[in-house]
Design an enzyme around this catalytic site. Structure first.
Site, PDB file in Angstrom:
ATOM      1  N   GLN A 109      50.589  44.571  10.771  1.00 46.03           N
ATOM      2  CA  GLN A 109      51.856  45.117  10.272  1.00 46.03           C
ATOM      3  C   GLN A 109      52.595  44.069   9.443  1.00 46.03           C
ATOM      4  O   GLN A 109      52.765  42.923   9.852  1.00 46.03           O
ATOM      5  CB  GLN A 109      52.713  45.574  11.463  1.00 46.03           C
ATOM      6  CG  GLN A 109      54.013  46.264  11.084  1.00 46.03           C
ATOM      7  CD  GLN A 109      53.825  47.629  10.439  1.00 46.03           C
ATOM      8  OE1 GLN A 109      52.803  48.294  10.623  1.00 46.03           O
ATOM      9  NE2 GLN A 109      54.808  48.052   9.662  1.00 46.03           N
ATOM     10  N   ASP A 127      44.348  49.600   5.689  1.00 44.39           N
ATOM     11  CA  ASP A 127      45.479  49.567   4.760  1.00 44.39           C
ATOM     12  C   ASP A 127      45.023  49.638   3.302  1.00 44.39           C
ATOM     13  O   ASP A 127      45.824  49.901   2.414  1.00 44.39           O
ATOM     14  CB  ASP A 127      46.259  48.252   4.936  1.00 44.39           C
ATOM     15  CG  ASP A 127      47.451  48.390   5.859  1.00 44.39           C
ATOM     16  OD1 ASP A 127      48.091  49.457   5.837  1.00 44.39           O
ATOM     17  OD2 ASP A 127      47.742  47.417   6.577  1.00 44.39           O
ATOM     18  N   LYS A 162      52.695  54.699  14.947  1.00 40.86           N
ATOM     19  CA  LYS A 162      51.266  54.665  14.619  1.00 40.86           C
ATOM     20  C   LYS A 162      50.422  54.822  15.883  1.00 40.86           C
ATOM     21  O   LYS A 162      49.436  55.549  15.911  1.00 40.86           O
ATOM     22  CB  LYS A 162      50.921  53.350  13.895  1.00 40.86           C
ATOM     23  CG  LYS A 162      51.469  53.299  12.469  1.00 40.86           C
ATOM     24  CD  LYS A 162      51.337  51.921  11.820  1.00 40.86           C
ATOM     25  CE  LYS A 162      51.985  51.937  10.437  1.00 40.86           C
ATOM     26  NZ  LYS A 162      51.952  50.635   9.742  1.00 40.86           N
TER      27      LYS A 162
HETATM   28  N1  GUN Z   1      54.750  47.559   6.469  1.00 42.31           N
HETATM   29  C1  GUN Z   1      55.327  48.591   5.797  1.00 42.31           C
HETATM   30  N2  GUN Z   1      54.393  49.441   5.330  1.00 42.31           N
HETATM   31  C2  GUN Z   1      53.201  48.957   5.722  1.00 42.31           C
HETATM   32  C3  GUN Z   1      51.850  49.402   5.549  1.00 42.31           C
HETATM   33  O1  GUN Z   1      51.558  50.423   4.924  1.00 42.31           O
HETATM   34  N3  GUN Z   1      50.891  48.618   6.123  1.00 42.31           N
HETATM   35  C4  GUN Z   1      51.174  47.480   6.797  1.00 42.31           C
HETATM   36  N4  GUN Z   1      50.174  46.795   7.293  1.00 42.31           N
HETATM   37  N5  GUN Z   1      52.416  47.043   6.965  1.00 42.31           N
HETATM   38  C5  GUN Z   1      53.413  47.781   6.435  1.00 42.31           C
END
Ligand code: GUN
Length: 281
Positions: A96, A119, A52
């Site tokens: 996350q 998100d 990311k």
């Molecule tokens: N962990 C796995 N996928 C995601 C996501 O799309 N967002 C977040 N914040 N954590 C994750």
């Protein structure tokens, strides 16, 4: 069969976003900023966060990762989110998941300002999406949606079957397709005859975490099949779709890896830019 090249579509999207960041910088004399909060040392989370961060830098966003040990107190994290909420240079905040057990996930999600919730997990965004109002949309279903639209721009009247009802994917995916006038079925572990449901579908989105669950004889000829699964098996990483056999019947299919994954990350950047733009309106 069309192999839906998520890697390529994501690269194109990132290029568009990179240009948009340049324009926004000229217009506002500011660039959108993304802050990712990473708690603990789980390997997959570390890898995702690194990807990311790399992608955010690539399109010219201001990007920052805040790391905490797995033992961090909940209050420390919530206070940090409060601070990030108030920081005008930050357009998007992502914590996350998964979180350590002693930290209340819902509390964390609800502490992030809805306008910075890249998100799309905040109840305000979930509600707005389901009501058809403007909202942040969770990155994975948004990425799936963009790939589906590339294959079939007019989805009106299509039958779409979600496999899995998670807040992360199945439910928001259903909302996006409903908005496109699809007839949507959300299936789950208690669904009586999953194969029969799938055989009705023009579009299948599989997000359950069962390796190669969807077989060729579950898929209607000419269906679009999106595979969200990432499953570790003896033969390596496989999706929720039996790729080799389904590729012989489907109209279009995403590979694993190289399908949904890159699109999820590109959509996070897209959401960050959208949050920035909404904050300027
Ligand atoms: N962990 C796995 N996928 C995601 C996501 O799309 N967002 C977040 N914040 N954590 C994750």
């Amino acid at each position: 069969m069309i192999l839906i090249d998520g890697k390529k579509i994501a690269a194109e999207l990132r290029e568009e976003l990179r240009k948009e960041v340049v324009e926004l910088k000229v217009k506002h004399n500011k660039i959108p900023g993304l802050t990712v909060v990473l708690i603990g040392d789980m390997a997959p989370s570390q890898i995702y966060v690194r990807m990311k961060e790399k992608a955010a830098n690539e399109v010219g966003l201001k990007s920052e990762v805040i790391r905490y040990p797995g033992t961090v107190e909940e209050k420390t994290v919530l206070d940090k989110i409060d601070e990030l909420n108030k920081d005008e240079s930050i357009s998007g905040i992502l914590v996350q998941l998964p979180l350590p057990k002693h930290i209340d996930k819902q509390k964390v999600i609800e502490t992030i300002l809805p306008g910075k919730d890249v998100d799309g997990f905040h109840p305000m965004n979930v509600g707005n999406l389901s009501s058809g109002y403007e909202s942040s949309v969770p990155c994975t279903p948004l990425g799936c949606y963009l790939m589906i639209k590339k294959i079939e721009p007019n989805l009106s009247g299509k039958k779409a079957v979600m496999i899995g009802r998670s807040n992360l994917n199945g439910k928001p995916m259903a909302q996006l397709l409903l908005k496109e006038n699809c007839t949507v079925t959300i299936t789950h572990s208690k669904t009586k005859d999953l194969k029969a449901e799938c055989l009705e579908a023009d579009i299948i989105v599989a997000a359950v975490g069962i390796p190669e669950l969807v077989k060729a004889d579950w898929v209607k000829k000419d269906a679009i099949v999106i595979d969200v699964g990432i499953n570790k098996t003896e033969k390596g990483i496989v999706g929720d779709v039996a790729f080799d056999e389904v590729s012989k019947v489907a109209r279009a299919l995403t590979p694993v890896p190289g399908g949904v994954g890159p699109m999820t990350i590109a959509c996070l950047l897209k959401n960050t830019i959208e949050c920035f733009k909404r904050s300027k309106n």
